[in-house]
Design an enzyme around this catalytic site. Structure first.
Site, PDB file in Angstrom:
ATOM      1  N   ASP A 181      -2.493   1.904   1.560  1.00 20.66           N
ATOM      2  CA  ASP A 181      -3.407   2.094   0.418  1.00 20.66           C
ATOM      3  C   ASP A 181      -4.650   2.887   0.832  1.00 20.66           C
ATOM      4  OD1 ASP A 181      -1.745   0.760  -1.272  1.00 20.66           O
ATOM      5  OD2 ASP A 181      -2.937  -1.086  -1.390  1.00 20.66           O
ATOM      6  N   GLU A 213       3.326   7.847  -3.696  1.00 15.64           N
ATOM      7  CA  GLU A 213       2.557   8.669  -2.767  1.00 15.64           C
ATOM      8  C   GLU A 213       2.572  10.129  -3.210  1.00 15.64           C
ATOM      9  OE1 GLU A 213       5.591   7.503  -2.169  1.00 15.64           O
ATOM     10  OE2 GLU A 213       6.659   8.630  -0.651  1.00 15.64           O
ATOM     11  N   ASP A 270       3.163  15.425  -1.850  1.00 11.18           N
ATOM     12  CA  ASP A 270       3.294  14.030  -1.435  1.00 11.18           C
ATOM     13  C   ASP A 270       3.078  13.893   0.075  1.00 11.18           C
ATOM     14  OD1 ASP A 270       5.686  14.520  -0.164  1.00 11.18           O
ATOM     15  OD2 ASP A 270       6.915  13.365  -1.564  1.00 11.18           O
TER      16      ASP A 270
END
Ligand SMILES: [Mg+2]
Length: 313
Positions: free
Chosen positions: A201, A228, A184
């Site tokens: 994004d 994420e 992540d």
């Protein structure tokens, strides 16, 4: 498979449909070619075996299939198409001179979607071809939407769950190692707070692309696991292989040098990764491998982020 899906993830307009016409009579093929070539890319086969070969290599949208042919007849071609995972989704329309009910019943039982009888009526042929191509393309699109992450274009969680189950079983059956990477984005909440969600994004898209380019084998899967969080399934990959992919992902993402002022000391976007490799471990379950990879990810966070931790079971 995943690569093919990824390329079309942005959902462009439907491409020109590909139709295969199979008939042992060249004249019939020519006739159908004339009728369809304005709307479709038309491929031709004059025998059943040639048809099977082409069906495996072309991504076809429809097959028009003659029933009576000298080597492998149409019914047998259809049976084999439907038995092969690579070709079973291609709709088949039988084109036949035999107007007997029994043949039609057999054709439908074999998985054909429709019938056209010879001598062919151009209007009927065109209408049926158009209908079945539209249905096929809509089905393809729905399948793609269902398995692709809308933001990044990589596999979504549903596709991950499916693929992980398949590769898990394969690894148990063939006694081959399986590696799983979970990773992540470091300080992603801070990134969103400072740069906004649109930038967030864009950051996730860049990370998906950078990570994707670290995978080179056709069966490797990269998926968006959560917000994420990302996951890679690496079939037939031992712990060295898993570690080298994790290191390459990290390197690719750092190389993008996406500014992140709230991620000291380097102030660029980085990721932390956990790698778990399954060798032969009868008590393991798919869930346990995910759990172990997640623990490694946590260790990487605690150890200072922008790194990976790996373990083999
Ligand atoms: Mg024939």
């Amino acid at each position: 498979m995943v690569n093919a899906m990824d390329e079309s993830a942005s959902l462009p307009a439907f491409p020109r449909p590909k139709v295969l016409v199979v008939d042992d009579q060249a004249l019939n093929i020519r006739l159908l070619h004339e009728l369809l070539r304005a709307d479709c890319d038309v491929y031709m086969a004059t025998s059943g075996s040639q048809a099977l070969e082409l069906a495996r290599s072309l991504m076809l949208d429809l097959i028009l299939l003659d029933v009576v042919m000298p080597d492998v007849d149409g019914h047998e071609v259809c049976r084999r198409l439907k038995a092969d995972p690579l070709t079973q989704a291609i709709p088949v329309i039988f084109i036949t001179a035999q107007q007997e009910m029994a043949d039609e019943v057999k054709g439908f039982e074999l998985g054909a979607v429709d019938f056209i009888t010879k001598p062919i009526n151009p209007v009927t042929v065109k209408a049926r071809v158009r209908t079945h191509i539209a249905l096929k393309q809509q089905a393809d699109m729905l399948k793609r939407i269902a398995l692709v992450d809308g933001l990044t274009g990589i596999a979504n969680r549903r596709r991950f769950d499916e693929a992980f189950t398949i590769f898990w079983r394969q690894s148990q059956r063939d006694q081959t190692p399986l590696s799983l990477i979970l990773f992540d984005v470091d300080f992603f909440k801070r990134y969103n707070d400072r740069y906004g969600h649109q930038a967030g994004d864009q950051c996730l898209i860049a990370i998906a692309n950078a990570a994707k380019s670290a995978l080179h084998r056709p069966n490797d899967v990269i998926a968006r696991y959560g917000g994420e969080e990302f996951a890679c399934i690496l079939p037939n990959t031992d712990s060295n292989g898993g570690a080298s992919v994790a290191s390459k992902i990290l390197e690719n993402i750092c190389a993008q040098a996406i500014e992140h002022r709230d991620a000291p000391p380097r102030c660029i976007v980085t990721v932390s990764l956990g790698v778990a490799t399954l060798r032969i471990f009868p008590e393991a379950t798919p869930e346990s491998l995910i759990k172990v990879a997640d623990e490694q990810l946590y260790k990487a966070k605690v150890a200072g982020r922008s790194r990976f931790e790996a373990i083999a079971l």
